[in-house]
Motif scaffolding. Structure first.
Motif, PDB file in Angstrom:
ATOM      1  N   LEU B  57       0.691  -1.272   0.043  1.00  0.00           N
ATOM      2  CA  LEU B  57       0.131   0.159   0.015  1.00  0.00           C
ATOM      3  C   LEU B  57       0.869   1.265  -0.190  1.00  0.00           C
ATOM      4  O   LEU B  57       1.986   1.297   0.581  1.00  0.00           O
ATOM      5  CB  LEU B  57      -0.754  -0.063   1.183  1.00  0.00           C
ATOM      6  CG  LEU B  57      -1.970  -0.800   1.160  1.00  0.00           C
ATOM      7  CD1 LEU B  57      -1.880  -2.151   1.547  1.00  0.00           C
ATOM      8  CD2 LEU B  57      -3.149  -0.245   2.427  1.00  0.00           C
ATOM      9  N   GLY B  59      -0.118   5.379   0.444  1.00  0.00           N
ATOM     10  CA  GLY B  59      -1.129   6.365   0.673  1.00  0.00           C
ATOM     11  C   GLY B  59      -0.654   7.478   1.363  1.00  0.00           C
ATOM     12  O   GLY B  59       0.353   7.822   1.931  1.00  0.00           O
ATOM     13  N   PHE B  75      -6.031   8.604   1.600  1.00  0.00           N
ATOM     14  CA  PHE B  75      -6.175   7.296   0.535  1.00  0.00           C
ATOM     15  C   PHE B  75      -5.053   6.501   0.397  1.00  0.00           C
ATOM     16  O   PHE B  75      -4.049   6.768   0.927  1.00  0.00           O
ATOM     17  CB  PHE B  75      -6.637   8.039  -0.708  1.00  0.00           C
ATOM     18  CG  PHE B  75      -5.539   8.683  -1.596  1.00  0.00           C
ATOM     19  CD1 PHE B  75      -4.985   9.802  -1.481  1.00  0.00           C
ATOM     20  CD2 PHE B  75      -4.710   7.737  -2.552  1.00  0.00           C
ATOM     21  CE1 PHE B  75      -4.031  10.055  -2.163  1.00  0.00           C
ATOM     22  CE2 PHE B  75      -3.873   7.944  -3.168  1.00  0.00           C
ATOM     23  CZ  PHE B  75      -3.307   9.539  -3.193  1.00  0.00           C
ATOM     24  N   ASP B  76      -5.374   5.186   0.184  1.00  0.00           N
ATOM     25  CA  ASP B  76      -4.570   4.362  -0.262  1.00  0.00           C
ATOM     26  C   ASP B  76      -4.534   3.633  -1.392  1.00  0.00           C
ATOM     27  O   ASP B  76      -5.795   3.448  -1.936  1.00  0.00           O
ATOM     28  CB  ASP B  76      -4.497   3.101   0.875  1.00  0.00           C
ATOM     29  CG  ASP B  76      -4.083   3.686   2.254  1.00  0.00           C
ATOM     30  OD1 ASP B  76      -3.098   4.065   2.526  1.00  0.00           O
ATOM     31  OD2 ASP B  76      -5.016   3.555   3.207  1.00  0.00           O
ATOM     32  N   THR B  77      -3.207   3.434  -2.186  1.00  0.00           N
ATOM     33  CA  THR B  77      -3.560   2.747  -3.601  1.00  0.00           C
ATOM     34  C   THR B  77      -2.706   1.372  -3.237  1.00  0.00           C
ATOM     35  O   THR B  77      -1.567   1.525  -2.672  1.00  0.00           O
ATOM     36  CB  THR B  77      -3.171   3.580  -4.601  1.00  0.00           C
ATOM     37  OG1 THR B  77      -3.280   2.812  -5.901  1.00  0.00           O
ATOM     38  CG2 THR B  77      -1.669   4.210  -4.604  1.00  0.00           C
ATOM     39  N   THR B  78      -3.008   0.302  -3.969  1.00  0.00           N
ATOM     40  CA  THR B  78      -2.260  -0.930  -3.789  1.00  0.00           C
ATOM     41  C   THR B  78      -1.461  -1.302  -5.057  1.00  0.00           C
ATOM     42  O   THR B  78      -1.748  -0.916  -6.461  1.00  0.00           O
ATOM     43  CB  THR B  78      -3.170  -2.049  -3.494  1.00  0.00           C
ATOM     44  OG1 THR B  78      -4.093  -2.272  -4.590  1.00  0.00           O
ATOM     45  CG2 THR B  78      -3.986  -1.693  -2.239  1.00  0.00           C
ATOM     46  N   VAL B 101      -8.187   1.230  -4.838  1.00  0.00           N
ATOM     47  CA  VAL B 101      -7.726   2.497  -3.923  1.00  0.00           C
ATOM     48  C   VAL B 101      -9.197   2.695  -2.871  1.00  0.00           C
ATOM     49  O   VAL B 101     -10.189   2.407  -3.234  1.00  0.00           O
ATOM     50  CB  VAL B 101      -8.052   3.756  -5.090  1.00  0.00           C
ATOM     51  CG1 VAL B 101      -7.869   5.140  -4.256  1.00  0.00           C
ATOM     52  CG2 VAL B 101      -7.310   3.666  -5.927  1.00  0.00           C
ATOM     53  N   VAL B 103     -10.378   4.763   0.300  1.00  0.00           N
ATOM     54  CA  VAL B 103     -10.590   6.193   0.866  1.00  0.00           C
ATOM     55  C   VAL B 103     -11.107   5.974   2.397  1.00  0.00           C
ATOM     56  O   VAL B 103     -12.371   5.693   2.293  1.00  0.00           O
ATOM     57  CB  VAL B 103     -11.366   7.013   0.047  1.00  0.00           C
ATOM     58  CG1 VAL B 103     -11.502   8.594   0.687  1.00  0.00           C
ATOM     59  CG2 VAL B 103     -10.913   7.292  -1.197  1.00  0.00           C
TER      60      VAL B 103
END
Lengths: 247, 211
Positions: B57, B59, B75-78, B101, B103
């Motif tokens: 992750l 973010g 927010f986090d994106t993988t 993604v 939130v």
């Protein structure tokens, strides 16, 4: 509840009582919160035999072109409760609580199933409530005069009532109703922030792990079914705790 | 690229004038994390054995403190570290690679520990924008996507590194599933495969307090 279980709970509660002479302090509180995935996947034998689902409500979550299906979410529960705890030797605590948790969101929708070779729409509705009394023992660490962080574990006496009602597009109904108790493992992480000398805002994260034995369907529609009620899952709560005497 | 971006943000944070002392009100953080068993495919069909997908992750975190309450969002994106593989299969899935993604929004209590940092616990929800590729046993690759929400909690600690800079570690858990988006069984005609975002995330990062 068998006599051994009852004895254990009574002994733990009694342990908390005679400690006043040892500098013990007492606290009571109330809290409310939520429990994601209440009842787990709510699987029963008929979910597989009649509705082709291996994993309860998750497997009922289907869609198909030409059919007006809607997502069936697991149940999100709302929980509230009261607690009583004793802190002794400054760092140790025995905590007993009473909780009531019920399904608030999710657990209903439309899916499809194979009805003897014909795909049909199926209305699904699940409901779940649970009452439990967790008794835990652990450590409670004070940080100066305004914070306490506690970690404890133990068992809960938990009783739950789970039911479902399915109705196909032809009007045929299936109902299941299960009620039973279990002794899930309980792990609690708590934090308390003292707003005054005696009143603390509190928060807790609780994990339950356990289930009932296999229960027989108590309803009379759609054949006999079997299920195990699952108490496992997390709960998050916010609340207020009152200390009888300064910590 | 990611390491360069992370280093830049760190350098900018550290170069900000230390005279601008913050009051622990508004923090902006950048973090890395990990999510094991993305998709929980072994839970969708208990008869399969999987080599689960693991994702990293990346973010941003925004934390607002008010007395002993806090709000944490971001927010986090993988980025998949390995794609999931079904080893013993009664269905049609052979491999899968899922991205999302998230939130999140959490509300909870914080417990400042003087001169050291703080401990905090909160509950909340998150929106997930998920997508992925599923390779079936027939060799075909299907693209899937879904948007939905879930519920969960966060527990974290922050350690003071510099007056306005803190190192943080968080444990997040979400319970979230999408609607069925793909047919991965032969017995019936309906879509049965859903994107399962459920699981634990461990996050490490650095937060700069602006105010």
């Amino acid at each position: 509840m068998n006599s051994k279980t009852l004895t254990c709970i009574v002994v733990l509660v009694l342990l908390a009582l005679p400690l006043r002479g040892w500098g013990a302090s007492y606290a009571a509180g109330a809290y409310g919160g939520f429990a994601p995935s209440l009842g787990g996947d709510l699987h029963t034998a008929q979910h597989y035999s009649e509705f082709q689902s291996h994993n309860g409500i998750d497997g009922m979550n289907r869609s198909m072109e030409g059919y007006d299906t809607g997502r069936i979410d697991r149940i999100l529960g709302v929980t509230c409760g009261m607690l009583f705890k004793t802190i002794f030797y400054d760092y140790y605590q025995v905590r007993i609580a009473m909780n009531y948790t019920w399904g608030y969101f999710g657990g209903s929708g439309k899916t499809v199933f194979d009805d003897g070779g014909t795909t049909r729409l199926l209305d699904c509705e699940y409901s779940f409530w649970e009452a439990d009394i967790p008794v835990t023992f652990g450590i409670s660490i004070p940080f100066w005069k305004d914070i306490r962080i506690a970690f404890s574990c133990g068992l809960a006496y938990a009783y739950a009532d789970y039911s479902y009602r399915f109705e196909s597009s032809t009007g045929q109904q299936w109902k299941g109703s299960f009620a039973g108790w279990g002794l899930p493992l309980v792990i609690i992480l708590e934090g308390e922030y003292f707003v005054t000398e005696n009143v603390a805002a509190s928060t807790s994260l609780v994990y339950y792990k356990g289930s009932t034995k296999v229960l027989k369907d108590g309803s009379d529609a759609g054949g006999t079914d079997f299920a195990r009620i699952d108490f496992s899952g997390y709960r998050y709560s916010l609340g207020v705790t009152y200390y009888f005497g300064s910590i | 690229m990611l390491i360069k971006a992370f280093t830049c943000i760190m350098m900018v944070s550290l170069c900000l004038p230390l005279t601008l002392r913050a009051n622990d009100v508004l923090g902006l953080g950048v973090h890395l994390g990990a999510h094991h068993n993305v998709g929980y495919v072994n839970e969708q069909d208990t008869s399969v054995l999987t080599d689960p997908q693991n994702s990293m992750l990346l973010g941003l975190a925004l934390k607002v403190n008010a007395a002993f309450f806090f709000i944490r969002t971001g927010f986090d994106t993988t980025f998949p570290l390995n794609q999931g593989e079904v080893l013993e299969n009664s269905g049609q899935v052979e491999k899968y690679k899922l991205n999302y993604v998230a939130v999140p929004f959490f509300l909870g209590l914080r417990f400042p520990v003087k001169d050291r940092g703080e401990f905090y616990m909160g509950g909340g929800m998150a929106y997930f924008l998920g997508s992925g590729k599923v390779t079936l046993t027939s060799g075909a690759t299907e693209d899937i996507s879904a948007v939905n929400y879930g519920y969960g909690f966060i527990t974290g600690v922050q350690f003071i590194v510099l007056p306005d800079v803190r190192f943080y570690m968080e444990w997040e858990y979400f319970d979230a599933r999408s609607e069925a988006v793909l047919k991965t069984q032969t017995a019936n005609a309906w879509d049965n495969f859903y994107i399962d975002y459920t699981g634990h995330r461990i996050i490490l990062g650095v937060m700069y307090y602006l105010l």
